[in-house]
Design an enzyme around this catalytic site. Structure first.
Site, PDB file in Angstrom:
ATOM      1  CG  HIS A 196     -45.382   1.816  15.003  1.00 34.99           C
ATOM      2  ND1 HIS A 196     -44.112   1.482  14.236  1.00 34.99           N
ATOM      3  CD2 HIS A 196     -45.525   3.148  14.666  1.00 34.99           C
ATOM      4  CE1 HIS A 196     -43.800   2.372  13.553  1.00 34.99           C
ATOM      5  NE2 HIS A 196     -44.343   3.581  14.099  1.00 34.99           N
ATOM      6  CB  THR A 246     -31.565   3.631  10.338  1.00 34.56           C
ATOM      7  OG1 THR A 246     -31.376   2.597  11.244  1.00 34.56           O
ATOM      8  CG2 THR A 246     -30.279   4.453  10.133  1.00 34.56           C
ATOM      9  CG  HIS A 252     -34.735   0.646  17.900  1.00 37.59           C
ATOM     10  ND1 HIS A 252     -35.415   1.238  16.834  1.00 37.59           N
ATOM     11  CD2 HIS A 252     -33.414   0.715  17.532  1.00 37.59           C
ATOM     12  CE1 HIS A 252     -34.678   2.236  16.050  1.00 37.59           C
ATOM     13  NE2 HIS A 252     -33.349   1.518  16.760  1.00 37.59           N
TER      14      HIS A 252
HETATM   15  P1  5GP Z   1     -31.040   2.778  14.659  1.00 35.53           P
HETATM   16  O1  5GP Z   1     -30.076   2.991  13.522  1.00 35.53           O
HETATM   17  O2  5GP Z   1     -32.466   3.159  14.171  1.00 35.53           O
HETATM   18  O3  5GP Z   1     -30.829   3.172  16.201  1.00 35.53           O
HETATM   19  O4  5GP Z   1     -31.206   1.175  14.819  1.00 35.53           O
HETATM   20  C1  5GP Z   1     -31.358   0.309  13.758  1.00 35.53           C
HETATM   21  C2  5GP Z   1     -31.046  -0.817  13.960  1.00 35.53           C
HETATM   22  O5  5GP Z   1     -31.598  -2.059  13.217  1.00 35.53           O
HETATM   23  C3  5GP Z   1     -29.538  -0.875  13.257  1.00 35.53           C
HETATM   24  O6  5GP Z   1     -28.490  -1.271  14.294  1.00 35.53           O
HETATM   25  C4  5GP Z   1     -29.564  -2.066  12.443  1.00 35.53           C
HETATM   26  O7  5GP Z   1     -28.481  -2.826  12.272  1.00 35.53           O
HETATM   27  C5  5GP Z   1     -30.708  -2.941  12.640  1.00 35.53           C
HETATM   28  N1  5GP Z   1     -31.456  -3.568  11.706  1.00 35.53           N
HETATM   29  C6  5GP Z   1     -31.858  -2.895  10.447  1.00 35.53           C
HETATM   30  N2  5GP Z   1     -32.735  -3.799   9.714  1.00 35.53           N
HETATM   31  C7  5GP Z   1     -32.591  -5.012  10.388  1.00 35.53           C
HETATM   32  C8  5GP Z   1     -33.173  -6.225  10.189  1.00 35.53           C
HETATM   33  O8  5GP Z   1     -33.877  -6.522   9.397  1.00 35.53           O
HETATM   34  N3  5GP Z   1     -33.123  -7.290  11.281  1.00 35.53           N
HETATM   35  C9  5GP Z   1     -32.374  -6.925  12.375  1.00 35.53           C
HETATM   36  N4  5GP Z   1     -32.373  -7.765  13.300  1.00 35.53           N
HETATM   37  N5  5GP Z   1     -31.907  -5.694  12.804  1.00 35.53           N
HETATM   38  C10 5GP Z   1     -32.141  -4.762  11.769  1.00 35.53           C
HETATM   39 ZN    ZN Z   2     -43.431  -0.366  13.852  1.00 35.33          ZN
END
Ligand code: 5GP
Ligand code: ZN
Length: 113
Positions: A46, A94, A99
């Site tokens: 993490h 989010t 990542h």
């Molecule tokens: P961020 O908005 O933080 O840059 O990206 C988070 C990403 O995680 C988003 O594109 C969202 O669609 C993806 N995501 C959220 N929950 C899940 C999940 O339970 N499984 C997968 N495979 N992707 C997820």
């Molecule tokens: Zn984590």
């Protein structure tokens, strides 16, 4: 991090469609793809965001960037792809586990803001 979604994906308590895994890194398909190919690459350990990268843990980030071209090749993204990491609220982060989005499979829009 017991309450972290991506730590749960690493543990396997939340399922994911894995495309790559080794001892340090996991890559899986985004649940809400923004492009024909949309993969998330994460360190298994993490780290909250890019702001959490330090001299002590940056080796995994280097490793992620060694793995990304292998994933891109396996996904046949020879025409190009984008790597994105959202850090903090203004970027729309989010999930607070570091990542890197790999986006490809079409001509991507150039707007960054
Ligand atoms: P961020 O908005 O933080 O840059 O990206 C988070 C990403 O995680 C988003 O594109 C969202 O669609 C993806 N995501 C959220 N929950 C899940 C999940 O339970 N499984 C997968 N495979 N992707 C997820
Ligand atoms: Zn984590």
């Amino acid at each position: 991090m017991s309450n972290c979604l991506f730590c749960k994906i690493v543990e396997g308590s939340i399922p994911s469609t894995k495309v790559y895994e080794d001892d340090m890194v996991l890559a899986f398909r985004d649940i809400a793809p923004q492009a024909p190919t949309h993969i998330l690459v994460i360190p298994k350990a993490h780290i909250p965001s890019v702001n959490g990268v330090t001299a002590e843990n940056s080796g995994v980030v280097a490793h992620i960037f060694e793995v990304i071209p292998q994933i891109a090749a396996a996904e046949k993204l020879a025409n190009g792809y984008r790597v994105v990491s959202n850090c903090g609220d203004d970027a729309g982060q989010t999930v607070h586990h570091l990542h890197f989005h790999i986006l490809g499979g079409k001509k991507l829009a150039l707007e960054m803001a």
